[in-house]
Write a protein that holds these residues in place. Structure first.
Motif, mmCIF file in Angstrom:
data_model
loop_
_atom_site.group_PDB
_atom_site.id
_atom_site.type_symbol
_atom_site.label_atom_id
_atom_site.label_comp_id
_atom_site.label_asym_id
_atom_site.label_seq_id
_atom_site.Cartn_x
_atom_site.Cartn_y
_atom_site.Cartn_z
ATOM 1 N N ALA A 1 55.735 -2.969 32.661
ATOM 2 C CA ALA A 1 54.349 -2.498 32.636
ATOM 3 C C ALA A 1 53.662 -2.980 33.910
ATOM 4 O O ALA A 1 54.099 -3.939 34.539
ATOM 5 C CB ALA A 1 53.608 -3.028 31.413
ATOM 6 N N VAL A 2 52.595 -2.292 34.255
ATOM 7 C CA VAL A 2 51.715 -2.708 35.342
ATOM 8 C C VAL A 2 50.329 -2.861 34.732
ATOM 9 O O VAL A 2 49.911 -2.036 33.909
ATOM 10 C CB VAL A 2 51.707 -1.678 36.496
ATOM 11 C CG1 VAL A 2 50.668 -2.028 37.539
ATOM 12 C CG2 VAL A 2 53.094 -1.579 37.123
ATOM 13 N N ILE A 3 49.632 -3.929 35.113
ATOM 14 C CA ILE A 3 48.308 -4.191 34.561
ATOM 15 C C ILE A 3 47.253 -4.129 35.661
ATOM 16 O O ILE A 3 47.560 -4.229 36.849
ATOM 17 C CB ILE A 3 48.257 -5.550 33.835
ATOM 18 C CG1 ILE A 3 48.574 -6.704 34.805
ATOM 19 C CG2 ILE A 3 49.210 -5.549 32.640
ATOM 20 C CD1 ILE A 3 48.364 -8.093 34.214
ATOM 21 N N ALA A 4 46.010 -3.971 35.230
ATOM 22 C CA ALA A 4 44.883 -3.962 36.158
ATOM 23 C C ALA A 4 43.695 -4.634 35.487
ATOM 24 O O ALA A 4 43.562 -4.611 34.261
ATOM 25 C CB ALA A 4 44.516 -2.534 36.547
ATOM 26 N N ASP A 5 42.845 -5.233 36.300
ATOM 27 C CA ASP A 5 41.617 -5.906 35.870
ATOM 28 C C ASP A 5 40.496 -5.266 36.678
ATOM 29 O O ASP A 5 40.469 -5.402 37.898
ATOM 30 C CB ASP A 5 41.767 -7.398 36.177
ATOM 31 C CG ASP A 5 40.501 -8.211 35.984
ATOM 32 O OD1 ASP A 5 39.418 -7.637 35.783
ATOM 33 O OD2 ASP A 5 40.597 -9.448 36.066
ATOM 34 N N VAL A 6 39.595 -4.534 36.001
ATOM 35 C CA VAL A 6 38.574 -3.761 36.706
ATOM 36 C C VAL A 6 37.189 -4.118 36.186
ATOM 37 O O VAL A 6 36.975 -4.205 34.977
ATOM 38 C CB VAL A 6 38.825 -2.237 36.523
ATOM 39 C CG1 VAL A 6 37.790 -1.414 37.271
ATOM 40 C CG2 VAL A 6 40.229 -1.864 36.984
ATOM 41 N N ASP A 7 36.267 -4.287 37.114
ATOM 42 C CA ASP A 7 34.864 -4.488 36.753
ATOM 43 C C ASP A 7 34.390 -3.221 36.021
ATOM 44 O O ASP A 7 34.598 -2.110 36.510
ATOM 45 C CB ASP A 7 34.043 -4.707 38.032
ATOM 46 C CG ASP A 7 32.603 -5.081 37.766
ATOM 47 O OD1 ASP A 7 31.922 -4.363 37.002
ATOM 48 O OD2 ASP A 7 32.146 -6.074 38.356
ATOM 49 N N PRO A 8 33.765 -3.351 34.850
ATOM 50 C CA PRO A 8 33.345 -2.169 34.086
ATOM 51 C C PRO A 8 32.368 -1.267 34.826
ATOM 52 O O PRO A 8 32.239 -0.083 34.492
ATOM 53 C CB PRO A 8 32.699 -2.739 32.822
ATOM 54 C CG PRO A 8 32.802 -4.202 32.889
ATOM 55 C CD PRO A 8 33.471 -4.600 34.162
ATOM 56 N N ARG A 9 31.704 -1.782 35.849
ATOM 57 C CA ARG A 9 30.774 -0.949 36.628
ATOM 58 C C ARG A 9 31.504 -0.082 37.646
ATOM 59 O O ARG A 9 30.922 0.832 38.216
ATOM 60 C CB ARG A 9 29.765 -1.843 37.350
ATOM 61 C CG ARG A 9 28.922 -2.698 36.399
ATOM 62 C CD ARG A 9 28.140 -3.744 37.147
ATOM 63 N NE ARG A 9 29.066 -4.687 37.785
ATOM 64 C CZ ARG A 9 28.726 -5.611 38.674
ATOM 65 N NH1 ARG A 9 27.470 -5.734 39.046
ATOM 66 N NH2 ARG A 9 29.634 -6.413 39.191
ATOM 67 N N ASN A 10 32.792 -0.331 37.853
ATOM 68 C CA ASN A 10 33.568 0.389 38.859
ATOM 69 C C ASN A 10 34.158 1.665 38.252
ATOM 70 O O ASN A 10 35.361 1.781 38.013
ATOM 71 C CB ASN A 10 34.669 -0.516 39.421
ATOM 72 C CG ASN A 10 35.316 0.051 40.646
ATOM 73 O OD1 ASN A 10 35.181 1.226 40.956
ATOM 74 N ND2 ASN A 10 36.046 -0.796 41.354
ATOM 75 N N ALA A 11 33.294 2.630 38.021
ATOM 76 C CA ALA A 11 33.692 3.875 37.354
ATOM 77 C C ALA A 11 34.770 4.629 38.130
ATOM 78 O O ALA A 11 35.676 5.208 37.528
ATOM 79 C CB ALA A 11 32.463 4.758 37.145
ATOM 80 N N ALA A 12 34.710 4.618 39.454
ATOM 81 C CA ALA A 12 35.695 5.358 40.251
ATOM 82 C C ALA A 12 37.101 4.778 40.055
ATOM 83 O O ALA A 12 38.063 5.532 39.874
ATOM 84 C CB ALA A 12 35.306 5.341 41.723
ATOM 85 N N SER A 13 37.234 3.468 40.077
ATOM 86 C CA SER A 13 38.554 2.858 39.873
ATOM 87 C C SER A 13 39.045 3.077 38.445
ATOM 88 O O SER A 13 40.243 3.307 38.228
ATOM 89 C CB SER A 13 38.520 1.368 40.194
ATOM 90 O OG SER A 13 38.444 1.174 41.582
ATOM 91 N N LEU A 14 38.154 3.009 37.493
ATOM 92 C CA LEU A 14 38.546 3.257 36.100
ATOM 93 C C LEU A 14 39.049 4.695 35.928
ATOM 94 O O LEU A 14 40.065 4.918 35.255
ATOM 95 C CB LEU A 14 37.391 2.964 35.152
ATOM 96 C CG LEU A 14 37.034 1.490 35.004
ATOM 97 C CD1 LEU A 14 35.694 1.326 34.284
ATOM 98 C CD2 LEU A 14 38.139 0.729 34.281
ATOM 99 N N ARG A 15 38.377 5.664 36.545
ATOM 100 C CA ARG A 15 38.828 7.065 36.473
ATOM 101 C C ARG A 15 40.187 7.231 37.162
ATOM 102 O O ARG A 15 41.077 7.913 36.645
ATOM 103 C CB ARG A 15 37.805 8.004 37.122
ATOM 104 C CG ARG A 15 36.572 8.289 36.275
ATOM 105 C CD ARG A 15 35.733 9.429 36.839
ATOM 106 N NE ARG A 15 35.379 9.258 38.238
ATOM 107 C CZ ARG A 15 34.296 8.591 38.684
ATOM 108 N NH1 ARG A 15 33.461 8.045 37.801
ATOM 109 N NH2 ARG A 15 34.043 8.503 39.965
ATOM 110 N N LEU A 16 40.342 6.612 38.321
ATOM 111 C CA LEU A 16 41.598 6.706 39.062
ATOM 112 C C LEU A 16 42.758 6.159 38.238
ATOM 113 O O LEU A 16 43.811 6.800 38.106
ATOM 114 C CB LEU A 16 41.481 5.946 40.386
ATOM 115 C CG LEU A 16 42.758 5.808 41.206
ATOM 116 C CD1 LEU A 16 43.275 7.166 41.645
ATOM 117 C CD2 LEU A 16 42.501 4.906 42.398
#
Length: 173
Positions: free
Chosen positions: A117-132
């Protein structure tokens, strides 16, 4: 030196002479708005960061400088297996380049390194990265409050994961 080539990008192992180009990315207020550190105020800060990228122990991670049309535009990779990270200069946003870089990194992570698996940790305000990441098949696995102290501001995190099976199932062919 490891080099990954996509239709528009060249991802390669970082070198000391990438300092000024990476500083242009990491000193950008816009690029680092949701990054884990404030914008780099000077080249010395970026030099320390770049040295850590270059010195990743073999077998612990793999991070790449991203070039587009011969110019360094950012980085993408697995700084520490299995966590993915990426940052591009804002001049490169909106062209699908981050998606192209992530595909190359994910393919290498699953096919060459055999990650489960690959994991990611994203700031919830970073909508562009979450969509990507969602477009690449990542799903939310949890949320954490006050997980990063960036400058003087506490930031939250959305944890995401992409399993090898989901990656393989989504690949064409």
């Amino acid at each position: 030196m490891i080099v990954l080539v996509t239709p528009r990008l060249r991802l390669r192992t970082a070198r000391p002479d990438d300092l000024e180009a990476m500083h242009a990315v990491l000193s950008s207020v816009e690029a680092t708005l949701y990054w884990s550190t404030p914008p780099h105020a000077d080249l010395d800060r970026t030099a320390v960061w770049l040295r850590a990228m270059i010195d990743i122990p073999s077998g612990e991670g793999e991070d790449f400088v991203v070039e587009h049309e011969g110019r360094v535009i950012g980085k993408a990779g697995l700084y520490r297996f299995p966590e993915i990270g990426f940052i591009l200069h804002p001049d490169s946003w909106g062209q699908g380049l981050a998606s192209e870089a992530l595909t190359a990194v994910l393919t290498r992570g699953f096919d060459v390194h055999g990650l489960d698996a690959v994991i990611a940790d994203v700031d919830p305000r970073n909508a562009a990265s979450l969509r990507l990441l969602a477009r690449h098949g990542f799903g939310e696995t949890g949320r954490r409050e006050r997980s990063w102290l960036v400058g003087e501001t506490w930031c939250d995190s959305i944890d995401l994961a992409l399993t090898r099976d989901d990656w393989l199932a989504a690949r064409p062919g």
